[in-house]
Scaffold this active site. Structure first.
Site, PDB file in Angstrom:
ATOM      1  N   LYS A 178       1.912  -7.606   7.404  1.00  0.00           N
ATOM      2  CA  LYS A 178       0.951  -6.313   7.537  1.00  0.00           C
ATOM      3  C   LYS A 178      -0.426  -7.100   7.169  1.00  0.00           C
ATOM      4  O   LYS A 178      -0.900  -7.556   6.316  1.00  0.00           O
ATOM      5  CB  LYS A 178       1.029  -5.266   6.746  1.00  0.00           C
ATOM      6  CG  LYS A 178      -0.001  -4.087   6.847  1.00  0.00           C
ATOM      7  CD  LYS A 178       0.341  -2.864   5.859  1.00  0.00           C
ATOM      8  CE  LYS A 178      -0.775  -1.942   5.942  1.00  0.00           C
ATOM      9  NZ  LYS A 178      -0.398  -0.556   5.160  1.00  0.00           N
ATOM     10  N   ARG A 188      -7.173   6.037   8.523  1.00  0.00           N
ATOM     11  CA  ARG A 188      -7.607   6.404   7.045  1.00  0.00           C
ATOM     12  C   ARG A 188      -8.361   7.751   7.133  1.00  0.00           C
ATOM     13  O   ARG A 188      -8.438   8.631   6.146  1.00  0.00           O
ATOM     14  CB  ARG A 188      -8.446   5.102   6.601  1.00  0.00           C
ATOM     15  CG  ARG A 188      -7.470   4.059   6.192  1.00  0.00           C
ATOM     16  CD  ARG A 188      -8.360   2.953   5.532  1.00  0.00           C
ATOM     17  NE  ARG A 188      -7.559   1.453   5.531  1.00  0.00           N
ATOM     18  CZ  ARG A 188      -7.853   0.373   5.311  1.00  0.00           C
ATOM     19  NH1 ARG A 188      -9.325   0.034   5.257  1.00  0.00           N
ATOM     20  NH2 ARG A 188      -7.095  -0.598   5.224  1.00  0.00           N
ATOM     21  N   LYS A 202      -8.563  -4.173   1.342  1.00  0.00           N
ATOM     22  CA  LYS A 202      -7.127  -4.456   0.967  1.00  0.00           C
ATOM     23  C   LYS A 202      -6.858  -6.223   1.031  1.00  0.00           C
ATOM     24  O   LYS A 202      -5.593  -6.499   1.303  1.00  0.00           O
ATOM     25  CB  LYS A 202      -6.094  -3.636   1.823  1.00  0.00           C
ATOM     26  CG  LYS A 202      -6.509  -2.070   1.304  1.00  0.00           C
ATOM     27  CD  LYS A 202      -5.345  -1.173   2.096  1.00  0.00           C
ATOM     28  CE  LYS A 202      -5.908   0.178   1.667  1.00  0.00           C
ATOM     29  NZ  LYS A 202      -4.643   1.168   2.131  1.00  0.00           N
ATOM     30  N   GLU A 218       6.162 -14.546   4.790  1.00  0.00           N
ATOM     31  CA  GLU A 218       6.479 -13.079   4.445  1.00  0.00           C
ATOM     32  C   GLU A 218       7.593 -12.436   4.672  1.00  0.00           C
ATOM     33  O   GLU A 218       8.463 -11.575   3.937  1.00  0.00           O
ATOM     34  CB  GLU A 218       5.203 -12.196   4.570  1.00  0.00           C
ATOM     35  CG  GLU A 218       3.729 -12.555   3.902  1.00  0.00           C
ATOM     36  CD  GLU A 218       3.700 -11.964   2.596  1.00  0.00           C
ATOM     37  OE1 GLU A 218       4.678 -11.275   2.270  1.00  0.00           O
ATOM     38  OE2 GLU A 218       2.803 -12.052   2.266  1.00  0.00           O
ATOM     39  N   LYS A 233       2.426  -5.599  11.975  1.00  0.00           N
ATOM     40  CA  LYS A 233       1.415  -4.506  12.112  1.00  0.00           C
ATOM     41  C   LYS A 233       0.004  -5.258  11.850  1.00  0.00           C
ATOM     42  O   LYS A 233       0.046  -5.878  10.810  1.00  0.00           O
ATOM     43  CB  LYS A 233       1.520  -3.340  10.899  1.00  0.00           C
ATOM     44  CG  LYS A 233       0.432  -2.377  11.058  1.00  0.00           C
ATOM     45  CD  LYS A 233       1.155  -1.420   9.705  1.00  0.00           C
ATOM     46  CE  LYS A 233       0.066  -0.421   9.484  1.00  0.00           C
ATOM     47  NZ  LYS A 233       0.183   0.545   8.584  1.00  0.00           N
ATOM     48  N   SER A 259      -3.396   2.979  14.827  1.00  0.00           N
ATOM     49  CA  SER A 259      -4.357   4.127  14.960  1.00  0.00           C
ATOM     50  C   SER A 259      -5.475   3.710  16.007  1.00  0.00           C
ATOM     51  O   SER A 259      -5.981   4.178  16.828  1.00  0.00           O
ATOM     52  CB  SER A 259      -4.826   4.786  13.703  1.00  0.00           C
ATOM     53  OG  SER A 259      -5.371   3.873  12.999  1.00  0.00           O
ATOM     54  N   TYR A 298       1.326   6.282  17.956  1.00  0.00           N
ATOM     55  CA  TYR A 298       1.031   7.879  18.470  1.00  0.00           C
ATOM     56  C   TYR A 298       1.173   8.360  19.467  1.00  0.00           C
ATOM     57  O   TYR A 298       1.120   9.550  19.857  1.00  0.00           O
ATOM     58  CB  TYR A 298      -0.515   7.844  17.696  1.00  0.00           C
ATOM     59  CG  TYR A 298      -0.488   7.369  16.388  1.00  0.00           C
ATOM     60  CD1 TYR A 298      -0.118   8.192  15.210  1.00  0.00           C
ATOM     61  CD2 TYR A 298      -0.950   5.943  16.397  1.00  0.00           C
ATOM     62  CE1 TYR A 298      -0.266   7.785  13.970  1.00  0.00           C
ATOM     63  CE2 TYR A 298      -1.149   5.540  14.817  1.00  0.00           C
ATOM     64  CZ  TYR A 298      -0.580   6.447  13.780  1.00  0.00           C
ATOM     65  OH  TYR A 298      -0.728   5.929  12.573  1.00  0.00           O
TER      66      TYR A 298
HETATM   67  C1  PBG Z   1      -1.512   2.445   4.048  1.00  0.00           C
HETATM   68  C2  PBG Z   1      -0.948   2.683   5.636  1.00  0.00           C
HETATM   69  C3  PBG Z   1      -1.923   2.281   6.454  1.00  0.00           C
HETATM   70  C4  PBG Z   1      -1.379   2.579   7.504  1.00  0.00           C
HETATM   71  C5  PBG Z   1      -0.083   2.911   7.539  1.00  0.00           C
HETATM   72  N1  PBG Z   1       0.246   2.912   6.221  1.00  0.00           N
HETATM   73  C6  PBG Z   1      -3.334   1.939   6.410  1.00  0.00           C
HETATM   74  C7  PBG Z   1      -3.863   0.819   5.351  1.00  0.00           C
HETATM   75  O1  PBG Z   1      -3.111  -0.045   5.015  1.00  0.00           O
HETATM   76  O2  PBG Z   1      -4.955   1.253   4.849  1.00  0.00           O
HETATM   77  C8  PBG Z   1      -2.069   2.568   9.117  1.00  0.00           C
HETATM   78  C9  PBG Z   1      -1.473   2.876  10.186  1.00  0.00           C
HETATM   79  C10 PBG Z   1      -2.573   2.913  11.499  1.00  0.00           C
HETATM   80  O3  PBG Z   1      -3.979   2.329  11.432  1.00  0.00           O
HETATM   81  O4  PBG Z   1      -1.981   3.576  12.268  1.00  0.00           O
HETATM   82  N2  PBG Z   1      -0.095   2.149   3.277  1.00  0.00           N
END
Ligand code: PBG
Length: 310
Positions: A178, A188, A202, A218, A233, A259, A298
């Site tokens: 990720k 968010r 992050k 990983e 992701k 998203s 989505y």
């Molecule tokens: C956080 C989490 C995130 C998403 C899924 N779980 C965002 C982040 O790491 O801040 C993002 C999913 C998306 O953007 O559709 N645990």
């Protein structure tokens, strides 16, 4: 006849945003066509997913501000919004798979996925919290727990705790690779963690977009710790990583069409700059070509409806 890849509803997983209360529905401005729904309004959506042949949904809670704190204790409250939603969906649609996100960001007042001390993430303390959260989700009936937090060592620790608690049937989908991505912005907004996070990022636990070999390392760690499935992701900017992971491990490999990727297509479509429907379908088949076994998107329900009409 000679197409090398095919997209079917069985390849698609729909993420859903859950609201507290009942009879509540809120549009998400940065994600046209997607709504936050209270549990009662989620049930017909779950039912539709089953009818269309979508195998699973991934749940994300919009935690009321008063339930957030520095220590994220709401994450393992057996009566929290996630658990109530899981129980309701399982009662209503026993055959629909439920993927529960394991990470503390919906519950922390600072919006980070882990616990903090002096502004730094505490890896091992966070893993202890994630174990509690994962067991809580599994007790509620979640079929697959999906750690999206990117702490080190959490897959093995969660597996051990689930097994010891007699929940050996609960599967683990690891968000193994990720990236610290700008494409999570609309998510968010949707779950309301953007305000908590503020200008922080992050980057100490999510990956550097420059790195591909690191993704393989990983994934290797999570596979060794007994992940049943792995996820990459975001999606389209990392198709090369999906292909490398699939080729190297041959494990069920999922992609998250996140998203921001969804929002970009929708926004350009609204401006008349491209054909959003065609661009969405093209994006989804690209994941299959790259080697993904399933895609969280989505657009899953929408695409499944469209595939059925075709
Ligand atoms: C956080 C989490 C995130 C998403 C899924 N779980 C965002 C982040 O790491 O801040 C993002 C999913 C998306 O953007 O559709 N645990």
């Amino acid at each position: 006849m000679v197409a090398e890849s095919r997209l079917t509803p069985a390849d698609l997983i729909q993420p859903l945003f859950i609201l507290d209360g009942s009879g509540r529905r809120q549009a998400i401005e940065s994600m046209p066509g997607i709504e936050r729904l209270s549990v009662d309004l989620l049930l017909p959506v779950a039912e539709r997913a089953v009818e269309l042949g979508i195998p699973a949904v991934a749940l994300f809670p919009v935690t009321p501000a008063e339930c957030k704190c520095e220590h994220a204790v709401e994450a393992w409250n057996d009566d929290n919004l996630m658990c109530r939603a899981i129980r309701a969906i399982k009662r209503h649609c026993p055959d629909l798979g439920i993927i529960g996100d394991v990470a503390l960001d919906p519950y922390t007042s600072h919006g980070q996925d882990g616990l903090l001390r002096n502004g730094l993430i505490l890896n091992d303390e966070t893993v202890e919290a994630l174990i509690r959260q994962a067991c809580c989700l599994a007790r509620a009936g979640c079929d697959i727990v999906a750690p999206s937090d990117m702490m080190d060592g959490r897959i093995g620790a969660i597996r051990k705790a689930l097994d010891e608690a007699g929940m050996d049937q609960t599967m683990i989908l690891s968000y193994a690779a990720k990236y610290a991505s700008a494409f999570y912005g609309p998510f968010r907004d949707a779950v309301g963690s953007a305000g908590c996070l503020g200008k922080a990022d992050k980057k100490t636990y999510q990956m550097d977009p420059a790195n591909g070999c690191e993704a393989l390392r990983e994934v290797a760690l999570d596979v060794a710790e007994a992940a049943d499935m792995v996820m990459i992701k975001p999606g389209l900017p990392y198709l090369d990583v999906i292909r490398r992971v699939k080729d190297a491990f041959q494990l069920p490999t999922l992609a998250y069409h996140v998203s921001g990727e969804y929002a970009m297509i929708k926004a350009a479509g609204e401006k008349g700059w491209l054909d959003a429907d065609a661009a969405m379908m093209e994006s989804l088949i690209a994941f299959k070509r790259a080697g993904a076994d399933a895609v969280l998107s989505y657009a899953a329900l929408w695409a499944a409806e469209r595939l059925r009409r075709e």
